[in-house]
Scaffold this active site. Structure first.
Site, PDB file in Angstrom:
ATOM      1  N   GLU A  89       0.710  -1.332   0.053  1.00 48.97           N
ATOM      2  CA  GLU A  89      -0.039   0.080  -0.182  1.00 48.97           C
ATOM      3  C   GLU A  89       0.929   1.235  -0.002  1.00 48.97           C
ATOM      4  OE1 GLU A  89      -2.047  -0.367   3.723  1.00 48.97           O
ATOM      5  OE2 GLU A  89      -3.186  -2.139   3.020  1.00 48.97           O
ATOM      6  N   PRO A  90       1.887   1.355  -1.221  1.00 46.18           N
ATOM      7  CA  PRO A  90       2.577   2.328  -0.871  1.00 46.18           C
ATOM      8  C   PRO A  90       1.647   3.875  -1.357  1.00 46.18           C
ATOM      9  CG  PRO A  90       3.042   1.409  -2.790  1.00 46.18           C
ATOM     10  CD  PRO A  90       2.020   0.648  -2.254  1.00 46.18           C
ATOM     11  N   GLY A  91       2.074   5.097  -0.823  1.00 48.07           N
ATOM     12  CA  GLY A  91       1.296   6.289  -1.041  1.00 48.07           C
ATOM     13  C   GLY A  91       2.451   7.274  -1.414  1.00 48.07           C
ATOM     14  N   ARG A  92       3.327   7.665  -0.470  1.00 47.05           N
ATOM     15  CA  ARG A  92       4.356   8.563  -0.665  1.00 47.05           C
ATOM     16  C   ARG A  92       5.268   8.368  -1.595  1.00 47.05           C
ATOM     17  NH1 ARG A  92       5.717  11.935   3.905  1.00 47.05           N
ATOM     18  NH2 ARG A  92       5.090  10.115   5.258  1.00 47.05           N
ATOM     19  N   TYR A 147       5.136  18.205  10.835  1.00 44.58           N
ATOM     20  CA  TYR A 147       6.066  17.282  11.277  1.00 44.58           C
ATOM     21  C   TYR A 147       7.377  17.724  11.446  1.00 44.58           C
ATOM     22  CZ  TYR A 147       2.009  14.843   9.354  1.00 44.58           C
ATOM     23  OH  TYR A 147       0.653  14.281   9.088  1.00 44.58           O
ATOM     24  N   CYS A 184      -1.125  33.976  10.124  1.00 50.36           N
ATOM     25  CA  CYS A 184      -0.774  34.684  11.206  1.00 50.36           C
ATOM     26  C   CYS A 184      -0.674  33.686  12.333  1.00 50.36           C
ATOM     27  CB  CYS A 184      -2.158  35.614  11.551  1.00 50.36           C
ATOM     28  SG  CYS A 184      -2.473  36.661  10.177  1.00 50.36           S
ATOM     29  N   TYR A 234       0.683  14.133   0.589  1.00 47.99           N
ATOM     30  CA  TYR A 234       0.579  14.532   2.075  1.00 47.99           C
ATOM     31  C   TYR A 234       0.530  16.292   1.895  1.00 47.99           C
ATOM     32  CZ  TYR A 234       0.602  10.033   3.447  1.00 47.99           C
ATOM     33  OH  TYR A 234       0.497   8.453   3.339  1.00 47.99           O
TER      34      TYR A 234
HETATM   35  N1  LLP Z   1      -1.335   2.104   4.641  1.00 42.04           N
HETATM   36  C1  LLP Z   1      -1.629   2.552   5.700  1.00 42.04           C
HETATM   37  C2  LLP Z   1      -2.654   1.438   6.498  1.00 42.04           C
HETATM   38  C3  LLP Z   1      -1.575   3.721   6.046  1.00 42.04           C
HETATM   39  O1  LLP Z   1      -1.686   4.087   7.219  1.00 42.04           O
HETATM   40  C4  LLP Z   1      -0.558   4.635   5.227  1.00 42.04           C
HETATM   41  C5  LLP Z   1      -0.376   5.811   5.822  1.00 42.04           C
HETATM   42  C6  LLP Z   1       0.018   3.962   4.118  1.00 42.04           C
HETATM   43  C7  LLP Z   1      -0.438   2.787   3.718  1.00 42.04           C
HETATM   44  C8  LLP Z   1       0.685   4.776   3.075  1.00 42.04           C
HETATM   45  O2  LLP Z   1       1.823   5.003   3.808  1.00 42.04           O
HETATM   46  P1  LLP Z   1       3.001   5.723   2.804  1.00 42.04           P
HETATM   47  O3  LLP Z   1       3.448   4.678   1.779  1.00 42.04           O
HETATM   48  O4  LLP Z   1       2.426   7.128   1.980  1.00 42.04           O
HETATM   49  O5  LLP Z   1       4.194   6.006   3.748  1.00 42.04           O
HETATM   50  N2  LLP Z   1       0.567  12.795   6.650  1.00 42.04           N
HETATM   51  C9  LLP Z   1       1.840  12.255   7.022  1.00 42.04           C
HETATM   52  C10 LLP Z   1       1.845  10.702   6.646  1.00 42.04           C
HETATM   53  C11 LLP Z   1       0.721   9.847   7.223  1.00 42.04           C
HETATM   54  C12 LLP Z   1       0.709   8.496   6.853  1.00 42.04           C
HETATM   55  C13 LLP Z   1      -0.460   7.897   7.176  1.00 42.04           C
HETATM   56  N3  LLP Z   1      -0.727   6.529   7.004  1.00 42.04           N
HETATM   57  C14 LLP Z   1       3.060  12.919   6.538  1.00 42.04           C
HETATM   58  O6  LLP Z   1       2.591  13.987   5.749  1.00 42.04           O
HETATM   59  O7  LLP Z   1       4.172  12.597   6.489  1.00 42.04           O
END
Ligand code: LLP
Length: 424
Positions: A275-278, A318, A346, A375
């Protein structure tokens, strides 16, 4: 690697000069690169080539419909955490059997929506959730495929606010209780256990926490199989980090991450999901902003931008670092100036960077925040009544606005005045 590079002395997004987009849409704005999104998705897809697999994009990192459509066309699955995200996945043409539903607080309505619209699996995070899902499935006369998210009590060595796999975190079921919880699941006629899920945190820059977690999952798979459960799928979560500070960081590559997965769980013969996002969206986007003023303080100079913490909250929330570069390429060897880079909101927390060395900048110059695709836009707000900033997608030499900037009227007209206040 991304497709935001200097050419002919100016920053380009693929084959489009960033300044040209700024002239068309105004600042600040986000711009995403189709080629970078595709490239990063494919890196993961190839890294898992050793097994049956599905790369489910964590759309919480970037959920614009155009971006989701690009990834859906690549064959990506989606990891969703709310009814809204589920609806977005369906609207982008992702079939239900490519959508996984994560999150600690799924409501019965969200479960119903996903069971009716089609779902690959629910990643269940607690016994109360398991009982509600069972009841909803029975009410609809269907069987819900599930994994249980286990909490392996591993330190992800990342920022405390985005670490999720330690026992004090709210996520998952303690791995020590997993067998008991799987035994309960096996008694519930509305559920079908298919696998195990784990996600230990985000922006991990080393592989060893993943390794520790995945080894625990491998052991658990064998135990659960011995207990009589059919474990055919492992969802290994997201979390692989990206190099926010390019001069000084080199997190592991997707190919190395894939090798680690093969080494730790490959022998189990399970289908692998991640489940990659970032890593897919982060370097696929930049935020472009304009210098409003250069202000000389007593002991420092402030670069005051038209972008602010409401547009990109990561530095305030963060202490995150984003590389900030001028859109006009600085001349080689130019003497750097030191600035605190801030927005107009502000509060002092509206600071993007302190004591950052930059080429000299003046009012009206454009700057780009790198690695802002993940994000960024999704966490934006209208604090200080600053309308959400537009999003633009580039594809080769074309670009399109994929979310327009609301006008002040749009923003104001979303509110309504109760009748008892009357008209003025
Ligand atoms: N799967 C689950 C269950 C998650 O909770 C998350 C991220 C991901 C996958 C994706 O993770 P990634 O591959 O993107 O690292 N707003 C924060 C990051 C919050 C991440 C929350 N969960 C930031 O800006 O660093």
């Amino acid at each position: 690697m991304d497709h935001f590079i200097y050419r002919y002395g100016a920053l380009f997004a693929e084959d489009v000069p960033v300044a040209e987009i700024a002239a068309a849409v105004g600042t600040p704005f986000y711009v995403y690169s189709t080629a970078t999104l595709q490239r990063h998705y494919r890196l993961f897809d190839e890294a898992l080539g050793f097994a049956d697999h599905l790369v489910c994009f964590a759309m919480k990192s970037l959920s614009n419909q155009a971006v989701l459509t690009v990834l859906a066309r690549e064959g990506a699955g989606m990891d969703v955490v709310s009814g809204g995200e589920y609806a977005r996945a369906i609207a982008a043409g992702v079939p239900g059997d490519r959508i996984v539903f994560s999150g600690v607080g799924k409501t019965a309505d969200e479960m119903r929506m996903a069971l009716q619209g089609g779902i690959r699996q629910f990643n269940v995070e607690s016994e109360p959730e398991m009982l509600v899902l069972n009841a909803v499935a029975l009410e609809l006369g269907v069987v819900a495929p599930i994994t249980v998210r286990v909490n392996p009590d591993v330190d992800a060595k990342t920022h405390a606010k985005i670490s999720t796999g330690k026992k004090e975190d709210k996520f998952g079921i303690p791995i020590s209780r997993a067998r008991e919880v799987y035994a309960l699941a096996a008694t519930l006629a509305g559920l079908k256990v298919i696998g195990i899920d784990v996600h230990i945190g985000s922006q991990l820059t080393q592989l060893d926490p993943f390794e520790a977690a995945y080894r625990k999952v491998a052991d658990l798979t064998e135990q659960l199989r011995a207990d009589g459960h059919e474990i055919t799928r492992l969802d290994l979560g997201g979390g692989l980090g990206i190099p926010y500070e390019r001069s000084n960081s080199a997190p592991p590559l997707p190919v190395e991450y894939g090798q680690l997965i093969e080494r730790t769980v490959g022998h189990l013969g399970c289908e692998i999901e991640i489940e990659p996002g970032r890593l897919i969206s982060g370097n696929s986007g930049i935020m472009v902003s304009k210098v409003i003023y250069v202000k000389s303080g007593e002991d420092r100079n402030f670069l005051i931008l038209d972008g602010a913490m409401n547009d990109l909250i990561r530095p305030a929330m963060y202490d995150a670092w984003h590389d900030i570069v001028p859109v006009v390429e600085p001349a080689a060897g130019v003497e750097q100036q030191r600035y605190d880079i801030v927005g107009p909101v502000c509060e002092s927390g509206d600071t993007f960077a302190k004591a950052r060395d930059m080429p000299p900048l003046a009012a009206d110059d454009l700057v780009a925040f790198r690695s802002a695709g993940a994000y960024g836009a999704v966490m934006a707000s209208e604090y200080n009544s600053r309308p959400l900033i537009p999003e633009v997608l580039v594809n080769g030499d074309q670009f399109a606005v994929i979310r327009p900037r609301p006008t002040f009227e749009d923003m104001i007209n979303r509110d309504s005045i109760p009748e008892w206040l009357g008209s003025s």
